[in-house]
Write a protein that holds these residues in place. Structure first.
Motif, PDB file in Angstrom:
ATOM      1  N   LEU A  23      -3.562  11.226   6.770  1.00  0.00           N
ATOM      2  CA  LEU A  23      -2.457  10.329   6.447  1.00  0.00           C
ATOM      3  C   LEU A  23      -1.217  11.190   6.285  1.00  0.00           C
ATOM      4  CD1 LEU A  23      -1.818   7.272   5.456  1.00  0.00           C
ATOM      5  CD2 LEU A  23      -1.654   8.386   3.229  1.00  0.00           C
ATOM      6  N   TRP A  39     -11.080   6.744   2.679  1.00  0.00           N
ATOM      7  CA  TRP A  39     -11.237   5.421   2.088  1.00  0.00           C
ATOM      8  C   TRP A  39     -10.254   4.462   2.736  1.00  0.00           C
ATOM      9  CZ3 TRP A  39     -11.941   6.710  -3.819  1.00  0.00           C
ATOM     10  CH2 TRP A  39     -13.126   7.422  -3.965  1.00  0.00           C
ATOM     11  N   HIS A  40     -10.694   3.883   3.853  1.00  0.00           N
ATOM     12  CA  HIS A  40      -9.866   2.952   4.608  1.00  0.00           C
ATOM     13  C   HIS A  40     -10.766   1.969   5.338  1.00  0.00           C
ATOM     14  CE1 HIS A  40     -11.047   5.124   8.233  1.00  0.00           C
ATOM     15  NE2 HIS A  40     -10.878   6.216   7.521  1.00  0.00           N
ATOM     16  N   VAL A  50      -4.745  -2.429   8.311  1.00  0.00           N
ATOM     17  CA  VAL A  50      -5.647  -1.431   7.760  1.00  0.00           C
ATOM     18  C   VAL A  50      -5.449  -1.393   6.250  1.00  0.00           C
ATOM     19  CG1 VAL A  50      -6.253   1.030   7.736  1.00  0.00           C
ATOM     20  CG2 VAL A  50      -5.486  -0.042   9.864  1.00  0.00           C
ATOM     21  N   CYS A  52      -6.069   0.821   2.888  1.00  0.00           N
ATOM     22  CA  CYS A  52      -6.406   2.202   2.533  1.00  0.00           C
ATOM     23  C   CYS A  52      -6.124   2.449   1.057  1.00  0.00           C
ATOM     24  CB  CYS A  52      -5.662   3.207   3.405  1.00  0.00           C
ATOM     25  SG  CYS A  52      -3.897   3.293   3.137  1.00  0.00           S
ATOM     26  N   ILE A  72      -1.377   7.271  10.407  1.00  0.00           N
ATOM     27  CA  ILE A  72      -2.792   7.606  10.311  1.00  0.00           C
ATOM     28  C   ILE A  72      -3.134   8.353  11.592  1.00  0.00           C
ATOM     29  CG2 ILE A  72      -5.158   6.739  10.247  1.00  0.00           C
ATOM     30  CD1 ILE A  72      -4.109   4.317   8.675  1.00  0.00           C
TER      31      ILE A  72
END
Length: 185
Positions: A23, A39-40, A50, A52, A72
């Motif tokens: 990211l 964690w997405h 998305v 996240c 991303i």
């Protein structure tokens, strides 16, 4: 067969939702940062949304909250060591106000994005320019909902394999692809 109890702290390793990604953000001064994130989740197809989670303890959290945009970047297996290196350091550790120090320190090349101020990662096989479209879950869960506004793919990287975090320094690499009949193409 007898089942064995699993510590709750190990549950996340069973449900990791997708590949480890990078990211990138740029704060209001233009200082860029890159962090590792696993964690997405995809939330919608059209437009692509998305979800996240970015910990408020991360340097990128403040920039993402203030600017409401990010990239991303999706790295292939060959970048795994660099991705882990990014995850083991903070943008706070680098004095360069441009943020280029962290990119240089891990061997990543920031490239200008078209629709957001956060940089693309040249070495990634795909980059998704995103804007935050929903912050209602940030205060409670540190969860941002992002809309992908532009997507890029490196055509030179054929059939890249992604890495998937299994907890405590363990990663799985994509395996064999299978195709099954689907009602939708």
């Amino acid at each position: 067969m007898a089942l064995k109890s699993l510590p709750l702290s190990d549950v996340y390793a069973l449900l990791e939702p997708g590949p480890v990604v990078l990211l990138t953000t740029a704060d209001k001064t233009g200082r860029a940062n890159v962090m590792t994130m696993s964690w997405h989740m995809m939330m919608e197809f059209t437009p692509p949304l998305v979800g996240c989670v970015v910990s408020e303890g991360n340097f990128s959290f403040k920039a993402l909250r203030a600017t409401k945009e990010c990239v991303i970047a999706i790295p292939a297996r060959r970048l795994a060591a660099k991705v882990v290196k990014v995850g083991n350091c903070s943008g706070r550790d680098f004095p360069d106000k441009s943020g280029a120090d962290k990119f240089r320190a891990v061997g990543f090349t920031p490239l200008p994005a078209k629709d957001v101020h956060a940089p693309l990662v040249a070495e990634a096989f795909a980059n998704l320019e995103c804007r935050v479209v929903d912050t209602r879950m940030v205060a409670r869960y540190n969860m941002f909902v992002l809309e992908v506004v532009r997507a890029w793919r490196d055509p030179a990287q054929k059939n890249p394999k992604t890495i998937h975090h299994q907890g405590w320094g363990r990663f799985a690499v994509d395996g064999r692809i299978i195709t099954l009949k689907s009602e939708k193409a």
